[in-house]
Design a protein around this motif. Structure first.
Motif, short mmCIF file in Angstrom:
data_model
loop_
_atom_site.label_atom_id
_atom_site.label_comp_id
_atom_site.label_asym_id
_atom_site.label_seq_id
_atom_site.Cartn_x
_atom_site.Cartn_y
_atom_site.Cartn_z
N GLU A 104 -29.18 -36.36 22.62
CA GLU A 104 -29.39 -36.97 21.31
C GLU A 104 -29.97 -38.38 21.39
N GLY A 105 -30.17 -38.88 22.61
CA GLY A 105 -30.74 -40.22 22.77
C GLY A 105 -29.72 -41.33 22.59
N ARG A 106 -28.45 -41.02 22.84
CA ARG A 106 -27.39 -42.02 22.64
C ARG A 106 -26.81 -42.49 23.99
N GLY A 107 -27.67 -42.48 24.99
CA GLY A 107 -27.24 -42.94 26.30
C GLY A 107 -26.84 -44.40 26.32
N ALA B 221 -30.90 -38.27 33.84
CA ALA B 221 -30.33 -37.93 32.53
C ALA B 221 -30.15 -39.17 31.67
N LEU B 222 -29.81 -40.28 32.28
CA LEU B 222 -29.61 -41.52 31.51
C LEU B 222 -30.92 -42.18 31.12
N SER B 223 -32.03 -41.76 31.75
CA SER B 223 -33.32 -42.38 31.44
C SER B 223 -33.87 -41.96 30.08
N GLY B 224 -33.44 -40.81 29.56
CA GLY B 224 -33.94 -40.38 28.26
C GLY B 224 -33.56 -38.94 27.96
N LYS C 224 -32.13 -33.00 29.05
CA LYS C 224 -32.39 -31.58 28.77
C LYS C 224 -32.70 -30.83 30.06
N ALA C 225 -33.53 -31.45 30.91
CA ALA C 225 -33.89 -30.79 32.16
C ALA C 225 -32.67 -30.60 33.05
N LEU C 226 -31.80 -31.59 33.09
CA LEU C 226 -30.59 -31.46 33.90
C LEU C 226 -29.70 -30.36 33.36
#
Length: 496
Positions: A392-395, A453-456, A461-463
């Motif tokens: 959701e982009g809330r990293g 995963a924390l980059s965006g 999603k890929a992970l």
């Protein structure tokens, strides 16, 4: 030459007077308070305060002399029949230094190597060499010989041991009182502060004693041999302190202990790069180099492994094993004694490492789950919920709730999920590095996956897709780990 000797003697007497006064300060203050209550202001004008103060100082001197010799640490006393090779080495060193051989040898945990004096029985003084069991297994025979020479150098006969008794034994006395009163409110706080004050005042005498013992060893074996031994000994002590924190202390917290902590430490110490000595050891080395001594050299045949000096090492380790786990570097037991070892499981190296590293990772993963809950993940928190937050982009919110360790904690969560699924296996080692592999033996990189995963959202999603393809359940819940020594656990015969 005579003037310099006289000045040094005057400085030594002055310092001894200061040490006596500082150690007697609490008694002097009590005497002044009592005298003021009884005699009022006349107590100070009549000279009674001076007499009482001198009496308290003299009483303190008597107490230091009577109680000064230290008690032996927790350890295993070995005689000549049990460890003949070690005893022969110690006696050879004593002959090289021209000092009396110690009356006993005590093997304890940690990396201690010092001479301790005890009063036993009555006024009879007995000298014991306290040797940490780590040193014979880690140092070469040459370095161990020089380290023992430094310890025995404290028993040289060229000067009266008054300064050593007041400083070193006085520190033992005040620290012992502070430990006994610790946790008892204001008296414990006052005793602790006074112990720290006395240690600072006595520091010059302690440093002088160490330098004098260094020179005694250098006169026997040469300056370079002493410098080499001091450098390696400092590295061993620093690495042992780290090894205890990273492996032994965490293992006790996880409810297990290794069968061979010394073997694990040897691997850990070999993998660590040797750092230059710092602090007091660096100053001692500089003083040795400023006034080098040739000595007679280290005898031949001293390049053997120090562990070969010990008879029946397996049996010896069985006796010393508890001391390695709960004593500090000086061989002192903590306030709880051996109680921290109650109920712990003794595990082989591989199983022990997997459990301890997994215990630490599970704790980090559980902390990340709590942070994800604060960031808005629905309860119960799962791996899928954490990744959903990142998708959701809330990293940034997760990092704000958890802190700088977010990437490492997410990597720990991924590692726990892989191993829990049965598709991954953790392979740690004593060197401090651990790898995660899949069923085919291919190495996985949870750290890189966590950073991706924390980059965006795209990386998250890929992970998530890679985890699904690898058979890792996104419903895995990070929970706080349970110690093997606490609560009930399933066994082949049910619950205990």
């Amino acid at each position: 030459m005579g003037a310099g000797t006289g000045l040094r003697a005057l400085a030594g007497v002055t310092l001894l007077g200061v040490l006596y006064a500082v150690l007697a300060l609490p008694l002097v203050l009590v005497a002044c308070v009592v005298g003021t209550i009884v005699d009022g202001g006349h107590f100070f004008t009549s000279g009674g305060a001076v007499l009482w103060g001198l009496g308290m100082v003299a009483l303190t001197a008597l107490l230091v002399e009577l109680t000064g010799p230290r008690r032996l640490p927790a350890g295993l006393a070995v005689d000549h029949d049990e460890q003949p090779v070690l005893w022969e080495l110690v006696r050879d060193v004593a002959e090289d230094l021209r000092v009396p051989a110690p009356d006993g040898i005590v093997l304890t945990g940690g990396t201690a190597c010092e001479l301790r004096v005890v009063r036993r029985p009555g006024t009879w003084l007995r000298r014991h060499l306290v040797l940490g069991a780590v040193l014979p297994h880690t140092l070469s025979g040459r370095r161990l010989r020089v380290a023992i020479a430094h310890a025995l150098g404290h028993s040289r006969r060229r000067r009266p041991p008054l300064a050593d008794r007041i400083a070193c034994h006085g520190v033992d006395a005040v620290v012992g009182i502070a430990d006994a009163l610790a946790g008892h409110g204001a008296p414990g706080v006052a005793a602790g502060r006074f112990a720290r004050l006395y240690q600072r005042v006595c520091a010059p005498v302690v440093r002088f004693e160490e330098r004098a013992a260094d020179r005694a060893a250098a006169r026997a074996y040469g300056t370079e041999a002493v410098i080499d031994a001091l450098t390696e000994l400092a590295a061993v002590r620093e690495n042992w302190a780290r090894f205890r924190i990273e492996f032994l202390d965490r293992g006790i917290e996880a409810g297990c202990v290794p069968r061979d902590p010394i073997g694990g430490f040897r691997v850990f110490h070999t993998a660590e790069a040797a750092a230059a000595p710092t602090g007091a050891v660096s100053g001692r080395i500089e003083r040795l180099r400023a006034r080098p001594l040739d000595g007679r050299g280290v005898p031949g045949g001293s390049d053997l492994d120090g562990g070969s000096l010990l008879s029946e090492p397996a049996r010896l380790l069985a006796h010393v094993h508890p001391y390695l786990l709960v004593t500090d570097d000086d061989g002192h037991l903590g306030p709880r004694g051996f109680a921290p070892l109650d109920g712990l499981a003794k595990l082989p190296d591989e199983v022990y490492l997997e459990h301890v590293v997994g215990f630490v990772e599970a704790r980090r993963a559980a902390a990340l789950g709590m942070s994800a809950r604060r960031a808005g993940v629905e309860y119960p928190v799962s791996l899928g919920g954490v990744l959903g937050l990142l998708v959701e982009g809330r990293g940034a919110e997760l990092v704000g709730c958890h802190g700088d360790d977010t990437a490492g904690a997410l990597a720990a969560l991924l590692g726990r999920a892989w191993t829990d699924s049965g598709h991954g296996r953790l392979r740690p080692n004593w060197a401090g590095a651990s790898t995660l592999t899949d069923r085919l033996g291919n190495e996985l990189d949870p750290t890189a996956e966590a950073e991706s995963a924390l980059s965006g959202p795209a990386g998250a999603k890929a992970l998530r897709e890679r985890l699904r393809a690898g058979g890792v359940s996104l419903h895995f819940e990070p929970r706080p780990p349970m110690s093997l020594a606490d609560g009930e656990r399933e066994t082949v015969v049910g619950h205990r």
